[in-house]
Design an enzyme around this catalytic site. Structure first.
Site, short mmCIF file in Angstrom:
data_model
loop_
_atom_site.label_atom_id
_atom_site.label_comp_id
_atom_site.label_asym_id
_atom_site.label_seq_id
_atom_site.Cartn_x
_atom_site.Cartn_y
_atom_site.Cartn_z
N CYS A 127 -10.23 61.10 25.76
CA CYS A 127 -10.14 59.80 26.43
C CYS A 127 -10.27 58.62 25.46
O CYS A 127 -9.61 57.60 25.64
CB CYS A 127 -11.19 59.71 27.54
SG CYS A 127 -12.83 60.29 27.08
N HIS B 107 -14.13 53.10 28.16
CA HIS B 107 -14.55 53.18 26.77
C HIS B 107 -14.05 51.93 26.03
O HIS B 107 -13.04 51.34 26.40
CB HIS B 107 -13.94 54.41 26.09
CG HIS B 107 -14.49 55.71 26.60
ND1 HIS B 107 -15.60 55.80 27.40
CD2 HIS B 107 -14.10 56.99 26.39
CE1 HIS B 107 -15.87 57.07 27.68
NE2 HIS B 107 -14.96 57.82 27.07
#
Lengths: 350, 350
Positions: free
Chosen positions: B133, B257
């Site tokens: 990710c 993130h």
């Protein structure tokens, strides 16, 4: 004045986050205080602060307020520091200033105690300056490496706690934290198609978020914090050739700043040598096991800067990666200031 | 199969954080689903999940479970993926796998949709792989720059949300958050002289803290996350010479993130050129005003990777600093997987 003599001490900004910590550190370290005078803004005048088992009353700054003091520690905004630090020096007090006002003044030493305390030998204005809290943590971790192999270039990313923004920063995180407790789901996807609520210190939520801007954005898109890190690191380490590029980021942590640093040297340094240098250095504790790398919570309230995740850089032979964390209110401010004061108190009067 | 034909779709790991998101993204994007089969562990079998106004029942994986499916999307642990992704491919389904099991397999394309979708032309095992990710967010931000000026070296520091550790990660932050609400003072100086309480996912508190270890510590002190970022970035951008050094850090953010990247190129790139390249790129939104640099909360739930804080690197002429943030469950996983599936559904059968 000779070492050990009790001193008459002033603390300017005594009710602030760092000022409060200065009182605590003076007491904890048994600094020889003959008299303590606490100063703050007029609206705090009359407040009473605990100190050394007794109490001190807070006074407003004013004409003659520093008369008779040996040492004045200053933690206020730059404009106030510009006005009052020289006033304290003018009455013959040694001044330790935490603001940014004098840091780059060539006639004011910029000091991390234990790293470059010898710079205190040259204090023509009677003022010594403490670096920005993030810089102090970085420099404590890097100085032992710089002395051995001279740093060429630094790439730094920070994880800075909200207490770097003082009481309002602490309060803002605490308020947002409390508000969302039990409904943190609202923070899962708060960005979904709308503007985020604004705080007073930060224009977006800091709880459950990180904000990649610390300080004000200035020259070339870098923030004041980022420029300070570059300039102050060079001055403290005494090497104008150190190249620094930094990104300063605020994280929802209450106390202690942390950072990654990618470090290039003038000669190769491997992690084993770096570990030996750090293990024997003052003011730094190396956590050698990677998985146990120190967190801000662990560095909060302790004296040393904690270093971990020492790794050889696979992308550049001879360079290193490391992680450092230290208490921004202590090594980053109050502890450093008091240690500078201790050093000054041991020096013979000129 | 030709474009637009409705497909029989299997989702393996349908009750997980990413699996749930895959169902949502399939529905939101109007993916042409003729039949949806949801698979999870035996203890979830029998649960009912909402989908497209109706419901689907969760089944355990087993012999023949993929029979008749055109597409199988997999989000489970590596060992399970190693077992079941080939099983799905064996019945003729196109497989899109989110695990790390096949990412570095030379016969499996590793794809960020819109960046290197052409790699899907070569899928000899019938499996396509989605990157980690964090890597997906990084590559989406960097690909337009790499195509123009070829990246030589990257120094990356991450700010990764707890949802990267799945439901248990979300729960751990939420639990600690709730526990400390109203008494966050306990987190101010929790490190004071004692061991910190341990969570189940992380060995130290993640609420009010950052943990500078994401993944397991392995070769040369780098974590699995850090090695993935290096290897997967090279494979997706198709350039084995890109040097990468990364430090992966967990922050108390729920979703999305973020990362800083210091980027060296084979030829100088200034912020103006970089801004133009990013402004015209697919899947990226540039926030040009430094102070408005995007936060994870703003990227959560939206499709593009948000980029900000583009700055010329004063320490290395021609290099750039930037900040990127993207939803780890969407561009980092579910959205990318569904976009890969959309691409596959438009390709003529071989």
């Amino acid at each position: 004045m000779t070492g050990g003599e009790r001193q008459r001490v002033g603390v300017v900004g005594a009710t602030g986050l760092v000022g409060t910590e200065i009182l605590r550190v003076l007491e904890d370290r048994g600094f020889p205080v003959a008299e303590l005078r606490a100063f703050a803004s007029p609206r705090s005048a009359g407040r009473v602060l605990p100190f050394a088992g007794g109490e001190v009353e807070v006074h407003a700054l004013g004409e003659g307020c520093f008369d008779g003091l040996d040492l004045v520690m200053v933690d206020v905004d730059d404009p106030l520091a510009l006005e009052w630090a020289p006033a304290a020096a003018a009455v013959g007090a040694s001044v330790v200033d935490n603001s940014a006002a004098f840091r780059m003044d060539p006639d004011v030493p910029l000091v991390v105690a234990g790293i470059n305390s010898d710079a205190l030998d040259h204090m023509p204005k009677g003022i010594a300056s403490c670096p920005n809290c993030t810089t102090a943590v970085l420099v404590a971790a890097l100085a032992p490496l710089h002395r051995a192999a001279r740093i060429r270039r630094l790439v730094v990313s920070t994880y800075q706690s909200v207490s770097g923004a003082g009481q309002p920063g602490l309060r803002e995180l605490d308020d947002q934290w409390t508000k969302h407790a039990g409904s943190t789901g609202a923070l899962l996807r708060a960005g979904d198609g709308g503007d985020l609520p604004s705080g007073e210190v930060w224009d977006r939520p800091i709880a459950g978020n990180v904000i990649p801007v610390a300080g004000s954005v200035g020259d070339a898109g870098f923030t004041s914090e980022e420029w300070k890190m570059a300039r102050e690191t060079r001055k403290i380490l005494g090497d104008d050739d150190i190249a620094v590029t930094a990104t300063c980021v605020r994280v929802p942590v209450f106390v202690s700043h942390a950072m990654t640093a990618n470090v290039e040297f003038h000669r190769p340094v491997d992690p084993r040598e770096a570990a030996e240098l750090l293990a024997s250095a003052e003011g730094v504790t190396l956590v050698a096991d990677g998985a146990a790398a120190p967190t801000p919570l662990e560095s909060a309230g302790v004296d040393p800067v904690l270093v971990g995740r020492l790794r050889e850089d696979p992308s550049l032979p001879g360079a290193l990666n490391l992680w450092a964390t230290g208490d921004n209110l202590r090594i980053g401010a109050a502890l450093n200031a008091v240690r500078i004061a201790e050093h000054l108190s041991r020096m013979p009067h000129s």
